[in-house]
Enzyme design. Structure first.
Site, mmCIF file in Angstrom:
data_model
loop_
_atom_site.group_PDB
_atom_site.id
_atom_site.type_symbol
_atom_site.label_atom_id
_atom_site.label_comp_id
_atom_site.label_asym_id
_atom_site.label_seq_id
_atom_site.Cartn_x
_atom_site.Cartn_y
_atom_site.Cartn_z
ATOM 1 N N THR A 216 0.814 -1.211 0.000
ATOM 2 C CA THR A 216 0.000 0.000 0.000
ATOM 3 C C THR A 216 0.848 1.261 0.000
ATOM 4 O OG1 THR A 216 -0.206 -0.362 2.369
ATOM 5 C CG2 THR A 216 -2.102 -0.922 1.022
ATOM 6 N N GLU A 434 -18.727 -23.771 -15.802
ATOM 7 C CA GLU A 434 -18.573 -22.309 -15.824
ATOM 8 C C GLU A 434 -19.877 -21.608 -16.180
ATOM 9 O OE1 GLU A 434 -16.092 -20.902 -14.531
ATOM 10 O OE2 GLU A 434 -14.960 -22.757 -14.336
HETATM 11 P P1 ADP Z 1 4.607 -1.530 1.373
HETATM 12 O O1 ADP Z 1 5.874 -1.040 1.967
HETATM 13 O O2 ADP Z 1 3.379 -0.917 1.967
HETATM 14 O O3 ADP Z 1 4.488 -3.018 1.313
HETATM 15 P P2 ADP Z 1 5.729 -0.316 -0.935
HETATM 16 O O4 ADP Z 1 5.873 1.068 -0.458
HETATM 17 O O5 ADP Z 1 6.944 -1.153 -0.910
HETATM 18 O O6 ADP Z 1 4.578 -1.057 -0.148
HETATM 19 O O7 ADP Z 1 5.105 -0.287 -2.383
HETATM 20 C C1 ADP Z 1 5.672 -0.995 -3.453
HETATM 21 C C2 ADP Z 1 5.526 -0.222 -4.746
HETATM 22 O O8 ADP Z 1 4.163 -0.079 -5.103
HETATM 23 C C3 ADP Z 1 6.052 1.175 -4.633
HETATM 24 O O9 ADP Z 1 7.408 1.215 -4.921
HETATM 25 C C4 ADP Z 1 5.241 1.919 -5.667
HETATM 26 O O10 ADP Z 1 5.778 1.744 -6.949
HETATM 27 C C5 ADP Z 1 3.912 1.219 -5.628
HETATM 28 N N1 ADP Z 1 2.985 1.912 -4.730
HETATM 29 C C6 ADP Z 1 2.441 1.401 -3.603
HETATM 30 N N2 ADP Z 1 1.610 2.285 -3.034
HETATM 31 C C7 ADP Z 1 1.643 3.392 -3.786
HETATM 32 C C8 ADP Z 1 0.998 4.671 -3.708
HETATM 33 N N3 ADP Z 1 0.170 4.955 -2.714
HETATM 34 N N4 ADP Z 1 1.265 5.571 -4.657
HETATM 35 C C9 ADP Z 1 2.102 5.275 -5.652
HETATM 36 N N5 ADP Z 1 2.739 4.104 -5.807
HETATM 37 C C10 ADP Z 1 2.516 3.160 -4.886
HETATM 38 ZN ZN ZN Z 2 -16.209 -23.388 -10.175
#
Ligand code: ADP
Ligand code: ZN
Ligand code: MG
Length: 621
Positions: A216, A434
């Site tokens: 996230t 299906e």
């Molecule tokens: P978490 O640490 O919450 O597991 P990350 O920050 O590592 O998630 O997110 C992984 C990738 O997903 C980021 O590098 C980015 O590219 C994308 N991403 C995740 N959340 C966002 C957001 N809110 N806005 C833009 N990109 C995001």
């Molecule tokens: Zn099924």
């Protein structure tokens, strides 16, 4: 090597062991004889005279009777008992009798030559091997994290934590989680202009806990703070702490904070803090020493620096409920920020961020994609656009179109596409299965609409029916759950009716699992049965077999029987209704199956058009 108590202990251990055995092996025989060490010597003849004079009190024979140490007293010896060494002739049989007759205390001592040596080697050998292999072991385990030649220097391994002088990420790169962002803007101001806060006596929180499901944007957000404030970013992951040797985690925490203090203002980011910060004293197998020591060290460090020193500790977790309460106390992670799976607006914003550096056909509407992807995290959405770009490149196109995006969505949800089965009985069976799902779903008012039905296998599934997910997944009514149960039963029921009881297949396994789980939750979590509005089980009554253990079977056996009965009743009722739907629409189903086998995929709208030629489709909510 730096001095530390741990090192001292480590090195002194083998030294103590070696000394002990050497003592045993070499010095023991000597010390035993220590009281016999005689400075003065005496000839054999003189010795006999002494015996005759009655001046000899005690004789100790050594070396098979070649040497004697005697204790004698006499005027010549200053009337004090003295020890004297005497070399005896090769055979002196008369000596023993002579000594006997004078009632002199006589002792013979076994020789200690070769045997002593062998004992010594034996005694030393095994401990030495042990010590050597231990040393090797330490060295090897340390090498995985540190460089070579780091043997036995615990906790000084090299890959302690990651440091990024500049993360290069700004708030504009983070989308769709505006509340969390606002919370952090204040922190950025503090890092840049601490005097604003200190002037009025305000203390900025030392620790911020980011809570949210994976993907996230928690890591991204933490990096963005560092990037915006132009501060270095120190990061470490909780799971990296949990290493084999006790003490490594704690010393890493220490090193991390030491470095951070030298580089303040800065951000310290601890990912997956639940790996170390889990509630103490829970879980099977008792506490984990390593984890607790690391946690304690972390708490100590957080208490150790004053507020306003410019270090801000940000930790991320996807489960705050299992964290140790000590972590959440004031002065530690007292501020908590929730980062949730984005809603439609959030998804659109995130898609916009990630679409910036991609060539997308202007006809593609990002809002349609956002609509199709409820439940997708930021990371899923980033991945989606990337997959679409890869597909585009593979086809040597120069623009991403809706076609590639659709394929990418399907791939992310259900895995890789396979090739369709050739015409056969099992292909027919899958088609009926299906179409069964799709028809039941379409004809129920409370069920989501069909998006497409396909016989092209994907991941584990050999055929798939896609439904358009509804936006709000958080509030689901009783009739919606029942509709879902019936929809899931649709596949198996159609198999039963068309092919007969003996021909049904294992293909419905997943469906039935879902049916059972939904029915169970109706009874035990949502109070949707005649047992009444009771919450009998938690959503996840098993957080790593930790605290939740206590939640198992909070109800009596009587209730357990009732629960099972209720579940059966719900499923049976739904099953009967599903059977009715399938039987009443057999003609439509046969027709749709023929089309599906021919086309392999039927689009949702086409599907509805065909059904409407035969029967009325209820207006969906
Ligand atoms: P978490 O640490 O919450 O597991 P990350 O920050 O590592 O998630 O997110 C992984 C990738 O997903 C980021 O590098 C980015 O590219 C994308 N991403 C995740 N959340 C966002 C957001 N809110 N806005 C833009 N990109 C995001
Ligand atoms: Zn099924
Ligand atoms: Mg992360």
């Amino acid at each position: 090597m730096k001095f530390s108590w741990k090192n001292l202990l480590l090195w002194s251990l083998p030294i103590i062991v070696i000394t002990f055995f050497i003592w045993q092996g070499i010095f023991a025989p000597i010390t035993n004889d220590n009281n016999n060490v005689a400075n003065s010597r005496m000839t054999y003849g003189r010795f006999l005279e002494y015996v005759d004079m009655g001046w000899v009190k005690k004789v100790d024979l050594y070396e098979n009777g070649h040497t004697a140490i005697i204790e004698a007293i006499g005027p010549e010896l200053g009337n004090r008992i003295q020890k004297i060494r005497v070399e005896l002739p090769a055979s002196a049989p008369e000596l023993i009798t002579k000594l006997r007759s004078h009632k002199i205390d006589l002792n013979a001592h076994p020789t200690k030559n070769n045997i002593a040596l062998w004992n010594l080697i034996g005694n030393l050998f095994f401990p030495l091997i042990l010590i050597l292999s231990l040393a090797l072991l330490f060295r090897r385990s340390n090498n995985t994290t540190g460089g070579p030649g780091q043997a036995m220097s615990f906790g000084k391994s090299k890959a302690l934590f990651q440091i990024e002088a500049k993360t290069g990420i700004v708030f504009d790169d983070v989308a769709g989680i505006d509340e969390a962002k606002e919370e952090f803007e204040e922190i950025v101001t503090f890092l840049k202009k601490p005097e604003y806060f200190t002037a009025v006596g305000a203390k900025i929180p030392k620790g911020v806990l980011l809570i949210g499901p994976p993907g996230t944007g928690k890591t991204l957000l933490a990096k963005a703070i560092a990037g915006e404030a132009n501060a270095p970013f120190f990061s470490i992951s909780g799971s990296e702490f949990v290493e084999m040797f006790v003490g490594v985690g704690a010393s890493r925490v220490r090193d991390l904070f030491k470095k951070a203090k030298e580089n303040a203002p800065c951000i310290v980011f601890i990912d997956e803090i639940d790996a170390v910060g889990r509630q103490r004293g829970t879980g099977i197998g008792g506490g984990n020493d390593e984890r607790e020591q690391t946690l304690n060290q972390l708490l100590t460090e957080m208490d150790g620096f004053e507020g306003n020193t410019g270090i801000i500790v940000i930790a991320a977790t996807n489960r705050a409920d299992i964290l140790d309460s000590a972590l959440l106390r004031p002065g530690r992670f007292d501020r908590q920020v929730n980062v949730d799976i984005p809603d439609f607006k959030g998804r659109l914003a995130i898609l916009n961020v990630h679409a910036k550096n991609k060539k997308i056909n202007p006809k593609v509407s990002l809002s349609i994609i956002a609509r199709r992807t409820p439940g997708f995290s930021g990371a899923d959405l980033a991945n989606l656009l990337n997959e679409a770009a890869i597909l585009t490149a593979r086809q040597h196109k120069n623009e991403i179109t809706l076609h590639e995006i659709d394929k990418a969505i399907d791939r992310i949800i259900a895995g890789m596409e396979g090739t369709a089965l050739i015409d056969s009985k099992s292909k027919r069976l899958i088609a009926y299965h299906e179409i069964g799902h799709a028809v039941v779903g379409t004809l129920l008012k409370d069920h989501e609409s069909v998006q497409k039905v396909t016989l092209i296998p994907r991941g584990q599934a050999r055929g798939l029916t896609w439904f358009t997910p509804s936006e709000d997944q958080s509030l689901i009514s009783r009739s919606q759950i029942k509709a879902r149960i019936m929809g899931s039963l649709g596949g198996r029921v159609t198999e039963e009716i068309v092919f007969g009881d003996s021909e049904i297949t294992t293909g419905a396994g997943n469906d039935l699992q879902q049916v059972t789980s939904m029915a169970r939750q109706m009874v035990t979590r949502f109070g949707m049965s005649t047992i009444g509005p009771l919450s009998l089980e938690n959503e996840d009554s098993n957080p790593f077999l930790g605290r939740g253990m206590a939640n198992l079977n909070e109800y009596s056996d009587e209730i357990a029987i009732k629960i099972d009965k209720q579940i059966q009743e719900i499923v049976e009722e739904c099953h009967n209704k599903t059977v009715d739907i399938i039987k009443n629409n057999r003609v439509i189903i046969d027709k749709l199956v023929d089309i599906l086998i021919e086309q392999e995929t039927i689009d949702g709208q086409d599907f509805r058009n065909i059904i409407e030629q035969y029967t009325r489709i209820p207006q969906k909510n």
